[in-house]
Design a protein around this motif. Structure first.
Motif, short mmCIF file in Angstrom:
data_model
loop_
_atom_site.label_atom_id
_atom_site.label_comp_id
_atom_site.label_asym_id
_atom_site.label_seq_id
_atom_site.Cartn_x
_atom_site.Cartn_y
_atom_site.Cartn_z
N ALA A 101 0.83 -1.21 0.00
CA ALA A 101 0.00 0.00 0.00
C ALA A 101 0.86 1.26 0.00
CB ALA A 101 -0.93 0.00 1.22
N GLY A 102 2.04 1.17 0.59
CA GLY A 102 2.96 2.31 0.56
C GLY A 102 3.69 2.43 -0.76
N PHE A 103 3.98 1.29 -1.38
CA PHE A 103 4.72 1.30 -2.64
C PHE A 103 3.84 1.77 -3.79
CE2 PHE A 103 6.42 -0.73 -6.48
CZ PHE A 103 7.74 -0.30 -6.43
N PHE A 104 2.59 1.33 -3.80
CA PHE A 104 1.64 1.74 -4.84
C PHE A 104 0.76 2.86 -4.27
CE2 PHE A 104 2.45 -2.77 -5.93
CZ PHE A 104 2.98 -2.57 -7.20
N SER A 105 0.92 4.05 -4.79
CA SER A 105 0.17 5.20 -4.29
C SER A 105 -1.22 5.25 -4.90
CB SER A 105 0.91 6.50 -4.63
OG SER A 105 2.21 6.51 -4.09
N CYS A 106 -2.14 5.84 -4.16
CA CYS A 106 -3.45 6.10 -4.76
C CYS A 106 -3.36 7.42 -5.52
CB CYS A 106 -4.55 6.15 -3.70
SG CYS A 106 -4.54 7.58 -2.62
N ASP A 111 -9.53 9.11 -5.82
CA ASP A 111 -10.79 9.09 -6.56
C ASP A 111 -11.14 7.67 -7.00
OD1 ASP A 111 -13.02 9.90 -7.99
OD2 ASP A 111 -11.87 10.28 -9.82
N LEU A 112 -12.39 7.26 -6.73
CA LEU A 112 -12.83 5.91 -7.07
C LEU A 112 -13.55 5.83 -8.40
CD1 LEU A 112 -14.17 4.77 -3.57
CD2 LEU A 112 -11.94 4.29 -4.58
N LEU A 121 -4.07 -1.26 -7.47
CA LEU A 121 -3.14 -2.09 -6.70
C LEU A 121 -3.09 -1.64 -5.25
CD1 LEU A 121 -0.26 -2.46 -9.32
CD2 LEU A 121 -1.85 -4.25 -8.57
N HIS A 122 -3.12 -0.32 -5.06
CA HIS A 122 -3.15 0.23 -3.70
C HIS A 122 -4.41 -0.23 -2.97
CE1 HIS A 122 -2.62 3.24 -0.48
NE2 HIS A 122 -3.93 3.37 -0.55
N ASN A 123 -5.56 -0.16 -3.66
CA ASN A 123 -6.82 -0.59 -3.06
C ASN A 123 -6.81 -2.08 -2.74
OD1 ASN A 123 -7.75 2.03 -3.36
ND2 ASN A 123 -8.91 1.60 -5.22
N LEU A 124 -6.21 -2.87 -3.62
CA LEU A 124 -6.11 -4.31 -3.38
C LEU A 124 -5.26 -4.57 -2.14
CD1 LEU A 124 -6.55 -7.26 -4.18
CD2 LEU A 124 -4.56 -7.07 -5.69
N ALA A 125 -4.16 -3.84 -2.02
CA ALA A 125 -3.30 -3.99 -0.84
C ALA A 125 -4.06 -3.61 0.43
CB ALA A 125 -2.06 -3.12 -0.99
N GLY A 126 -4.86 -2.54 0.35
CA GLY A 126 -5.65 -2.13 1.50
C GLY A 126 -6.68 -3.18 1.88
N PHE A 127 -7.29 -3.81 0.89
CA PHE A 127 -8.26 -4.87 1.16
C PHE A 127 -7.57 -6.07 1.82
CE2 PHE A 127 -10.47 -8.78 -0.23
CZ PHE A 127 -11.69 -8.56 0.40
N ILE A 128 -6.38 -6.41 1.34
CA ILE A 128 -5.61 -7.50 1.94
C ILE A 128 -5.29 -7.18 3.40
CG2 ILE A 128 -3.36 -8.66 1.92
CD1 ILE A 128 -3.47 -8.45 -1.16
N MET A 129 -4.92 -5.93 3.66
CA MET A 129 -4.62 -5.51 5.03
C MET A 129 -5.84 -5.69 5.92
SD MET A 129 -2.42 -2.02 4.45
CE MET A 129 -2.39 -1.66 6.21
N PHE A 130 -6.99 -5.21 5.44
CA PHE A 130 -8.21 -5.29 6.24
C PHE A 130 -8.61 -6.74 6.51
CE2 PHE A 130 -12.81 -6.02 6.02
CZ PHE A 130 -13.22 -5.40 7.19
N LEU A 131 -8.68 -7.54 5.45
CA LEU A 131 -9.18 -8.90 5.58
C LEU A 131 -8.24 -9.78 6.40
CD1 LEU A 131 -11.46 -10.82 4.76
CD2 LEU A 131 -10.12 -11.42 2.73
N ALA A 172 -18.77 3.24 3.65
CA ALA A 172 -19.31 3.32 2.28
C ALA A 172 -20.20 4.55 2.12
CB ALA A 172 -20.09 2.05 1.96
N SER A 173 -21.01 4.82 3.12
CA SER A 173 -21.88 6.00 3.08
C SER A 173 -21.06 7.28 3.10
CB SER A 173 -22.84 5.97 4.28
OG SER A 173 -23.63 7.13 4.32
N ALA A 174 -19.97 7.28 3.85
CA ALA A 174 -19.12 8.47 3.93
C ALA A 174 -18.41 8.75 2.61
CB ALA A 174 -18.09 8.30 5.05
N VAL A 175 -18.10 7.69 1.85
CA VAL A 175 -17.49 7.88 0.53
C VAL A 175 -18.45 8.62 -0.38
CG1 VAL A 175 -16.73 6.68 -1.56
CG2 VAL A 175 -15.97 5.88 0.67
N GLU A 176 -19.73 8.26 -0.31
CA GLU A 176 -20.73 8.91 -1.16
C GLU A 176 -20.99 10.35 -0.74
OE1 GLU A 176 -24.26 6.59 -1.26
OE2 GLU A 176 -23.28 4.79 -2.05
#
Length: 215
Positions: A101-106, A111-112, A121-131, A172-176
């Protein structure tokens, strides 16, 4: 692995949540008008952000090392428990995700709508971190009493897991709405980090108790 090395690994688990809070707060000071309430932590390392280079060096990479050490310590402490070793491996995966997540910047603003490959790739890394950390947490609902003899940690682990999951719709609501995502993200990751802190403290206490008994 010697008991002394294991204790250093537990200490890494104690240090990781503290490092997270201090690192994010410190980095945010160098980002003009940055909002911890509304903006994601990832925006500190986003492309074009004033803290793009600083954030992964202070946050992602050191945290990757600390989580990896703690996960390794868990694996070595419970060689006969497959679930405990899996939980340690999941913490190591979390550390690896932090590094990615640090190597691949958003993108700027994370913006989604039309994310770049790097942000995906950053988002994927973040999902891996969470899960990975959530699954490690859930495993200790079944492990705490058996491996540590601490019944309250069963309920603490369950409560943290449910709290983290309950925050997902709010995030999710806060993103919107564009309001409050930073707060909910920090509560989410902060709860998981607190769980790591408490587990590391229990492990360190057990290690010190066993060392005192052997003298």
């Amino acid at each position: 692995m010697s008991e002394a090395v294991k204790r250093w690994c537990y200490f890494a688990g104690l240090l990781a949540p503290i490092w997270l809070v201090v690192g994010v707060t410190f980095t945010g000071m160098f980002y003009p008008d940055y909002s911890h309430y509304s903006q994601a932590m990832s925006e500190l390392g986003a492309r074009g952000a004033p803290t793009q280079l600083l954030s992964p060096l202070i946050n992602n990479y050191p945290l990757a090392v600390l989580f990896t050490l703690f996960g390794f310590g868990l694996m070595k402490t419970f060689p006969k428990s497959m679930l405990a070793r899996v939980s340690g491996a999941l913490v190591i995966v979390h550390g690896f995700g932090s590094m990615l997540a640090g190597f691949f910047s958003c993108d700027r603003g994370c913006d989604l709508v039309s994310p770049s490959i790097e942000q995906n790739l950053h988002n994927l890394a973040g999902f891996i971190m969470f899960l990975s950390l959530l699954l490690a947490n859930l495993l200790w609902v079944f492990l705490a009493k058996r491996q540590l003899g601490v019944k309250w940690f069963v309920w603490f682990s369950l409560a943290v897991s449910l709290f983290v999951i309950a925050l997902l719709p709010l995030m999710a609501s806060a993103v919107e709405s564009g309001e409050g995502f930073g707060l909910y993200q920090r509560l989410n990751y902060g709860a998981q980090a607190l769980w790591v802190f408490v587990l590391a403290g229990l492990m360190l206490r057990a290690s010190n108790f066993n060392q005192a008994k052997s003298r």
